[in-house]
Motif scaffolding. Structure first.
Motif, PDB file in Angstrom:
ATOM      1  N   PRO A 336       0.800  -1.225   0.000  1.00  0.00           N
ATOM      2  CA  PRO A 336       0.000   0.000   0.000  1.00  0.00           C
ATOM      3  C   PRO A 336       0.831   1.272   0.000  1.00  0.00           C
ATOM      4  N   THR A 337       2.013   1.232   0.608  1.00  0.00           N
ATOM      5  CA  THR A 337       2.889   2.413   0.603  1.00  0.00           C
ATOM      6  C   THR A 337       3.341   2.742  -0.819  1.00  0.00           C
ATOM      7  N   ILE A 338       3.809   1.729  -1.536  1.00  0.00           N
ATOM      8  CA  ILE A 338       4.253   1.937  -2.915  1.00  0.00           C
ATOM      9  C   ILE A 338       3.093   2.415  -3.787  1.00  0.00           C
ATOM     10  N   LEU A 341       2.408   6.075  -3.193  1.00  0.00           N
ATOM     11  CA  LEU A 341       3.434   6.921  -3.809  1.00  0.00           C
ATOM     12  C   LEU A 341       3.303   6.937  -5.328  1.00  0.00           C
ATOM     13  N   ALA A 342       2.840   5.825  -5.911  1.00  0.00           N
ATOM     14  CA  ALA A 342       2.684   5.718  -7.364  1.00  0.00           C
ATOM     15  C   ALA A 342       1.338   6.256  -7.849  1.00  0.00           C
ATOM     16  N   GLU A 343       0.515   6.727  -6.910  1.00  0.00           N
ATOM     17  CA  GLU A 343      -0.811   7.256  -7.248  1.00  0.00           C
ATOM     18  C   GLU A 343      -1.665   6.198  -7.938  1.00  0.00           C
ATOM     19  N   CYS A 344      -1.563   4.980  -7.431  1.00  0.00           N
ATOM     20  CA  CYS A 344      -2.372   3.868  -7.920  1.00  0.00           C
ATOM     21  C   CYS A 344      -3.341   3.432  -6.815  1.00  0.00           C
ATOM     22  N   PRO A 345      -4.508   2.915  -7.177  1.00  0.00           N
ATOM     23  CA  PRO A 345      -5.478   2.520  -6.159  1.00  0.00           C
ATOM     24  C   PRO A 345      -5.010   1.319  -5.347  1.00  0.00           C
ATOM     25  N   ILE A 346      -5.325   1.337  -4.058  1.00  0.00           N
ATOM     26  CA  ILE A 346      -5.030   0.197  -3.190  1.00  0.00           C
ATOM     27  C   ILE A 346      -6.223  -0.751  -3.249  1.00  0.00           C
ATOM     28  N   PRO A 347      -6.025  -1.990  -3.681  1.00  0.00           N
ATOM     29  CA  PRO A 347      -7.161  -2.913  -3.846  1.00  0.00           C
ATOM     30  C   PRO A 347      -7.888  -3.184  -2.536  1.00  0.00           C
ATOM     31  N   GLN A 351      -4.439  -5.718   3.562  1.00  0.00           N
ATOM     32  CA  GLN A 351      -4.419  -5.639   5.023  1.00  0.00           C
ATOM     33  C   GLN A 351      -3.272  -4.799   5.569  1.00  0.00           C
ATOM     34  N   GLY A 352      -2.284  -4.503   4.738  1.00  0.00           N
ATOM     35  CA  GLY A 352      -1.200  -3.635   5.164  1.00  0.00           C
ATOM     36  C   GLY A 352      -1.657  -2.188   5.244  1.00  0.00           C
ATOM     37  N   ARG A 353      -0.828  -1.367   5.900  1.00  0.00           N
ATOM     38  CA  ARG A 353      -1.143   0.049   6.086  1.00  0.00           C
ATOM     39  C   ARG A 353      -0.068   0.899   5.429  1.00  0.00           C
ATOM     40  N   SER A 354      -0.499   1.840   4.601  1.00  0.00           N
ATOM     41  CA  SER A 354       0.458   2.708   3.922  1.00  0.00           C
ATOM     42  C   SER A 354       1.144   3.637   4.919  1.00  0.00           C
TER      43      SER A 354
END
Length: 488
Positions: A336-338, A341-347, A351-354
């Motif tokens: 989710p962090t990447i 930063l890449a301005e892409c949607p998080i599916p 379960q991870g946290r950006s």
């Protein structure tokens, strides 16, 4: 403009092997420089202390138990949504350089536009027929492959060894195969410093065994029986200190070799004018005990030496720089962090946290604790079941214990706060360590009445975590009535 993303990952490297985390000996000037340009996370942890489950959870942003990758022989289900897949759909060119051990073959080439795979030893795509590279690999197989503590100096030129070849392959990709009109994501995945413990000169003799720090002694008497099985099945009860020092010295040399390869990749980024718009992350999939707790390599256990991994994130000129973060972070947070930063949607279902906002100097709510999982269904092997076992640490007749499926029988979960670590197992075993007083995890306080309230509170936290992380996929769209939607 979307940034380029370079995710550099080593295999089986504990945080404690770097000077950045307090190691008094290992020299990694290029990683030191990267840390000056970004954020070093002091408390980063893998979510499973083995290669495939850790890599698979990192690449999906979902825990190993959720994606059902419970052991090293399992890979990502093709139905899972992965980091390179989302980036590719978001306009990125995607590349794998090095070790995979996460994606099945049929999925790999769907999510990566470019792949140069490398394996343990020295086999790298594009160089598999090179006589000198083949000789380097064969030497590793012949001398260091099967026994628990096999190690040595590979006689091959370092330019013909896997670490160098992968660094060169990464530089070649950026210069020759990258599509300039697209941002790129490159997973540069070094198979070292995992076994086989061997490296060429000048790295093999870079560190004197007499100078390497040694972990404190652990007799394992108050620990779960499975750990005494690990100790016996890798013949660590028959390993002397000098042998362990020699293995650690080679391990350190392998790490400095990797650092030099990273330096060449960073120099190529600079040469191509890509540095200012490239996010670089460095981490490892899990650690290596390297003699701590009387163990070697990786195992179904939760000691920091297996789970505490290095993590650096840097976006030169845009991220915080020269910061040492005390915040707990897990490898599932990388996806989710990447994507942020890449301005892409998080599916949905990740379960991870950006921590992108923290990296960029914005408001951020850190984790209170980390959770680590290990093991698959089954009963752990008991000491009374041991028949054949290695006669010494160089005995090749049994292969290393962590390679056996039986070594991973017995599920467990670990919750780690700043002060405490509680490990619980399905067979009733438990461990409790007061990390502020016992950072080496030598004294198991589980069952001590003095800390019963601590166990209860940590169990409650772990239960609430388990409830919050029950899988939300697939989405249930069979029920159409929704009161809140009707009210609006």
């Amino acid at each position: 403009m979307q940034p380029n993303i370079v995710l550099i990952q080593t295999d089986q490297q504990s945080a404690e092997t770097l000077a950045l985390y307090g190691n008094p000996l290992v020299r990694t000037p290029h990683l030191d420089q990267l840390a000056k340009q970004g954020v070093l996370f002091e408390k980063a942890f893998c979510n499973y202390p083995a290669c495939s489950p850790s890599r698979s959870s990192m690449m999906t942003g979902r825990y190993a138990s959720t994606i059902r990758v419970h052991a090293n022989h399992m890979l990502i289900d093709p139905r899972e949504i992965s980091l390179p897949q989302v980036l590719r759909e978001g306009g990125y060119q995607t590349a794998l350089i090095g070790k995979n051990h996460a994606f099945p073959k049929e999925t790999l080439h769907q999510v990566f536009d470019h792949a140069v795979q490398g394996e343990h030893g020295h086999l790298v795509d594009g160089h598999r027929d090179d006589p000198e590279a083949k000789a380097a690999h064969q030497w590793a197989v012949d001398h260091c492959w099967r026994s628990p503590l096999g190690h040595g100096t590979n006689p091959a030129p370092y330019e013909k060894c896997g670490t160098y070849l992968l660094g060169q392959s990464a530089a070649d990709y950026m210069e020759q195969a990258r599509q300039p009109e697209k941002p790129f994501f490159m997973w540069l995945s070094f198979p070292d410093p995992h076994t086989p413990y061997q490296t060429p000169e000048p790295y093999a003799s870079m560190y004197s065994p007499e100078d390497v720090p040694m972990p404190p002694y652990d007799d394992l008497k108050t620990k779960p029986e499975r750990q005494r099985v690990m100790h016996a099945m890798d013949a660590m009860d028959r390993a002397d200190e000098q042998t362990i020092r020699s293995v650690r010295a080679i391990h350190y040399g392998m790490i400095s070799f990797i650092d030099d390869a990273i330096g060449r990749v960073m120099a190529k980024l600079e040469e191509l004018g890509l540095s200012d718009n490239t996010v670089i992350l460095f981490t490892s999939d899990h650690g290596d005990s390297m003699g701590a707790h009387g163990l070697i390599q990786k195992h179904n256990a939760f000691y920091d030496t297996f789970t505490h991994v290095p993590l650096i994130m840097a976006w030169p000129g845009k991220s915080l720089a020269g910061i040492r973060s005390p915040h707990p972070i897990e490898l599932v947070d990388i996806m989710p962090t990447i994507l942020d930063l890449a301005e892409c949607p998080i599916p949905y279902g990740v379960q991870g946290r950006s921590c992108a906002s923290y990296l960029l100097g914005q408001s951020y709510e850190p984790r209170e604790f980390v959770v680590i999982e290990s093991g698959e269904e089954g009963e752990p092997i008991r000491m009374e079941e041991i028949g054949k076992r290695p006669s010494d640490p160089f005995d090749e007749s049994c292969f290393v214990w962590c390679a056996y499926r039986d070594a991973w029988y017995g599920k467990g979960k670990s919750i780690r706060t700043a002060e405490w670590k509680l490990n619980l197992y399905t067979n009733g075993d438990g461990e409790l360590y007061r990390l502020t007083e016992d950072p080496h995890e030598l004294t198991n306080e589980y069952g001590n009445p003095e800390w019963e309230s601590v166990v209860i509170e940590l169990e409650r936290k772990l239960l609430r975590w388990s409830l919050a992380n029950e899988d939300r996929l697939p989405v249930n769209d069979t029920v159409k009535l929704n009161y809140r939607q009707q009210a609006t």
